[in-house]
Scaffold this motif. Structure first.
Motif: not given
Length: 216
Positions: A94-99, A161-165, A168-170
């Motif tokens: 969530g933080r990676l997506d929003q912050d 993998g989730f973080e690196m993908l 490019k694609d949130r």
């Protein structure tokens, strides 16, 4: 005091602006002029706080590292190592997506131009995953024949993998992506008596945070 508050606000504006530039353009293409303009401050003010683009990048990485430390601190007194693990993955994604500061901090981990780093974000995150799964093993939460080290390898690799993908694609850092992962993984990881107690969708403690707001 007012002067100190103004300096702290300027520094925060610069870190936010740098993170936005690094996440959008990459470390090498992003210029200090672009960053100072995005922050609404002069080049002189930028150099007062940060002597180079590399020191700005290290400040971004350090703020992202604080999120990993927050995860460790929030564990205090909470039962259930596997549930904490599930919740932590939802929280970090969530933080990676929003912050953008957290997202840029992890993206900078791939930058070969940054030879001197303040932190090893992925290493810290992997170490925490290893620790919590070792605790799960000690507490009898893991299924028979599942070593904590092997479980940590799989989970850490999947989260990387989730973080690196997601860079490019949130959508890759969304709850909709994580839920199927945990629905597939938990029956293999958790001991039968524990599986019924762990919520693959996470608990409210793993809820995605509010979107980071730029300083005003």
């Amino acid at each position: 005091m007012v002067k100190q508050e103004r300096a702290a606000r300027t520094r925060e504006l610069l870190v936010q602006a740098a993170a936005e530039a690094f996440a959008r353009e990459g470390f090498i293409p992003a210029s200090l002029t672009t960053i100072s303009r995005r922050a609404g401050v002069s080049n002189g003010a930028l150099h007062f706080h940060f002597e180079s683009k590399s020191t700005l990048a290290r400040a971004v990485e350090e703020e992202a590292a604080e999120v990993i430390r927050q995860i460790g601190r929030s564990d205090a007194g909470r039962p259930g190592a596997l549930q904490r693990l599930v919740d932590a993955t939802y929280y970090l994604m969530g933080r990676l997506d929003q912050d953008v500061v957290v997202r840029a901090g992890f993206q900078l981990s791939n930058c070969a131009a940054l030879r001197e780093r303040s932190v090893d974000l992925r290493g810290q995150w992997q170490h925490w995953i290893e620790q919590v799964l070792q605790e799960a093993e000690r507490e009898g939460e893991l299924a028979a024949g599942v070593p904590a080290a092997d479980a940590a390898t799989v989970v850490a690799a999947a989260m990387a993998g989730f973080e690196m993908l997601g860079a490019k694609d949130r959508d890759w850092t969304s709850r909709g992506r994580l839920l199927p992962f945990w629905e597939l993984m938990l029956p293999r990881l958790a001991a039968p008596g524990v599986l019924e107690q762990v919520k693959p969708a996470g608990t409210r403690l793993g809820a995605h945070p509010s979107r980071r707001q730029p300083p005003t």
